[in-house]
Design an enzyme around this catalytic site. Structure first.
Site, PDB file in Angstrom:
ATOM      1  N   TYR A 149       2.490  -4.921   6.862  1.00 35.03           N
ATOM      2  CA  TYR A 149       2.659  -6.199   6.163  1.00 35.03           C
ATOM      3  C   TYR A 149       4.002  -7.073   6.703  1.00 35.03           C
ATOM      4  CZ  TYR A 149      -1.041  -5.226   3.000  1.00 35.03           C
ATOM      5  OH  TYR A 149      -2.276  -5.032   2.232  1.00 35.03           O
ATOM      6  N   LYS A 219       0.386   8.799   5.533  1.00 31.42           N
ATOM      7  CA  LYS A 219      -0.630   9.244   6.528  1.00 31.42           C
ATOM      8  C   LYS A 219       0.151   9.873   7.753  1.00 31.42           C
ATOM      9  CE  LYS A 219      -4.404   8.784   7.483  1.00 31.42           C
ATOM     10  NZ  LYS A 219      -5.589   9.834   7.427  1.00 31.42           N
ATOM     11  N   ASP A 259      -5.378   9.734   2.221  1.00 36.48           N
ATOM     12  CA  ASP A 259      -6.961   9.867   2.164  1.00 36.48           C
ATOM     13  C   ASP A 259      -7.198  10.933   0.984  1.00 36.48           C
ATOM     14  OD1 ASP A 259      -5.659  11.170   4.131  1.00 36.48           O
ATOM     15  OD2 ASP A 259      -7.755  11.463   5.248  1.00 36.48           O
ATOM     16  N   ASP A 283      -0.984  -0.742  -1.611  1.00 36.44           N
ATOM     17  CA  ASP A 283      -1.922  -1.835  -1.752  1.00 36.44           C
ATOM     18  C   ASP A 283      -3.323  -1.348  -2.299  1.00 36.44           C
ATOM     19  OD1 ASP A 283      -2.905  -4.341  -2.021  1.00 36.44           O
ATOM     20  OD2 ASP A 283      -2.540  -4.894   0.113  1.00 36.44           O
TER      21      ASP A 283
END
Ligand code: NAI
Length: 398
Positions: A149, A219, A259, A283
């Site tokens: 971002y 992640k 996830d 987000d």
């Protein structure tokens, strides 16, 4: 005399009559702000009996600012927000084409508001897609300044992307760009400073609220240095600064792959109390979690720099042009953002009074049209009638 809030050594100094700027917001901002202000003022009055009050100061941003001044985010607004530390805002229309990409992003960057804080809890009576929505009760700390971002990216086919590709292949020996001729490229910076200050805020918040569990979501299994760094630096920070709290059983730090986190918030949301996430993961998770407890109409948020004290509390939904100026909007998002603001400045009794009124009103089946449309045979209240219910509940309690 009304005074601006100041911050000395990370501590806010708040007088009995603080000046707090507000941005009304575009679209339904016009419906929700005027009602919310009534609720805030009455709650303050009931709790402090006239001893304390907020001097609300309107500052312009968004379409209203553009129409009155020719600027979407006038310098005067930014200066006032900088000087006042604590601000509350309604939703802003994003200018189409050219100039500022997003006013919210511009404010976050200018004030370095690195923590996006979103408490997610269920209010009895709110329609939810879950069987047991009350089990979702956690606060999200999303990093706000780094990650993909940061806006460092180059368009496919541009001379700039070619330069980046040349650098990667010739100087860094990169061979893994699958389709170099047609690739756009983005850069994902994640730093130890940026990660640690965000995770520190999450831990401090947990300790202050008497919560013990802080979970880092990442992640790192795939993105070893960026997302993996976030996790590694978080554990480092915990050892460096919170070893005593951990030894005393007051704090437990753990981590989860993003996830799996998205599965677990549906399957077993009660295992999370405070969660710290990188920007993009944060987000996605924010909207998913908001949906679990009733959606954006009731989700509050704040963007905060805990070091300088700057904080912008905001309704998390957009301007809802389809229902603007119709007295139909749900004011709960801005109201609960106001509750976060009162907590932040130490006026906790005010936020408690408002939160209880919202709890009782909604559980009594008094809801605005957005919720009513999801409940069979329910007729929704207008924004102002819903507000009247809250005002009445507070008078009875206060
Ligand atoms: P939106 O959040 O304005 O609307 C999505 C849907 O939710 C609409 O059906 C709307 O009626 C409903 N909704 C939203 N808030 C509600 C409330 N408080 N009560 C009842 N119903 C509500 O999102 P959309 O349509 O994508 O964006 C509209 C404008 O808002 C755009 O200009 C966008 O850029 C801007 N926006 C601004 C944000 C901000 O300032 N924080 C955040 C998101 C969008």
């Amino acid at each position: 005399m009304a005074e601006r809030i100041t911050c000395v050594n990370g501590q806010l100094l708040v007088s009995n009559n603080p000046i707090i700027p507000y941005i009304e917001g575009d679209g339904i901002g016009r419906d929700i702000w005027k009602n919310a202000q009534k609720v805030f003022d009455q709650a303050i009055n009931l709790v402090y009996g006239g001893e304390r009050q907020v001097a609300w100061q309107e500052v312009l941003a968004g379409k209203k600012a553009f129409e009155e001044t020719g600027a979407w985010l006038p310098d005067e607004t930014v200066e006032t927000i900088k000087d006042s530390l604590v601000t509350i805002k309604g939703p802003l229309e994003t200018p189409v084409g050219g100039g500022i990409r997003s006013l919210n992003v511009a404010l976050r960057q200018t004030l370095d508001l690195y923590a996006c804080v979103r408490p997610v809890r269920y209010f009895k009576g709110v329609p939810s897609p879950l069987k047991e929505p009350e089990k979702t009760n956690m606060t999200i700390f999303r990093e706000n300044t780094e990650d993909i971002y940061a806006g460092i990216e180059w368009e496919a086919g541009s001379a700039e992307v070619q330069q980046v590709l040349d650098f990667l292949t010739e100087q860094m020996g990169v061979t893994k760009v699958r389709f170099p001729q047609s690739s756009a490229i983005g850069i994902k910076p994640i730093s130890s400073e940026g990660s640690k200050r965000l995770i520190r805020s999450a831990i401090d918040y947990a300790l202050e609220k008497g919560l013990t569990k802080v979970t880092m979501v990442h992640k790192g299994n795939i993105q070893k240095f960026t997302e993996g760094g976030f996790k590694k630096w978080g554990y480092e920070l915990a050892q460096e600064e919170y070893a005593d709290a951990m030894a005393d059983g007051k704090l437990e730090i753990n981590d989860i792959i993003a996830d799996n986190f998205l599965q677990q918030i549906l399957l077993k949301p009660e295992q999370f109390e405070v969660v710290a996430l990188t920007n993009l993961n944060g987000d996605y998770a924010s909207d998913a979690l908001a949906a679990q407890v009733g959606g954006i109409g009731i989700a509050p948020g704040a963007n905060i720099n805990y070091q300088t004290g700057h904080a912008v509390f905001e309704a998390t939904h957009g301007t809802a042009p389809d229902i603007a100026d119709k007295n139909l909007a749900n004011p709960c998002s801005v109201l609960l953002s106001g509750c976060m603001l009162f907590d932040y400045i130490g006026w906790k009794e005010v936020s408690e009074l408002i939160t209880e009124a919202i709890e009782e009103t909604i559980s009594a089946g008094q809801v605005t049209a957005d919720f009513a449309s999801l409940i069979p045979e329910k007729v929704g209240l207008s924004t102002s009638d819903f507000t009247e219910c809250l005002l009445k509940k507070m008078r009875l309690a206060g």
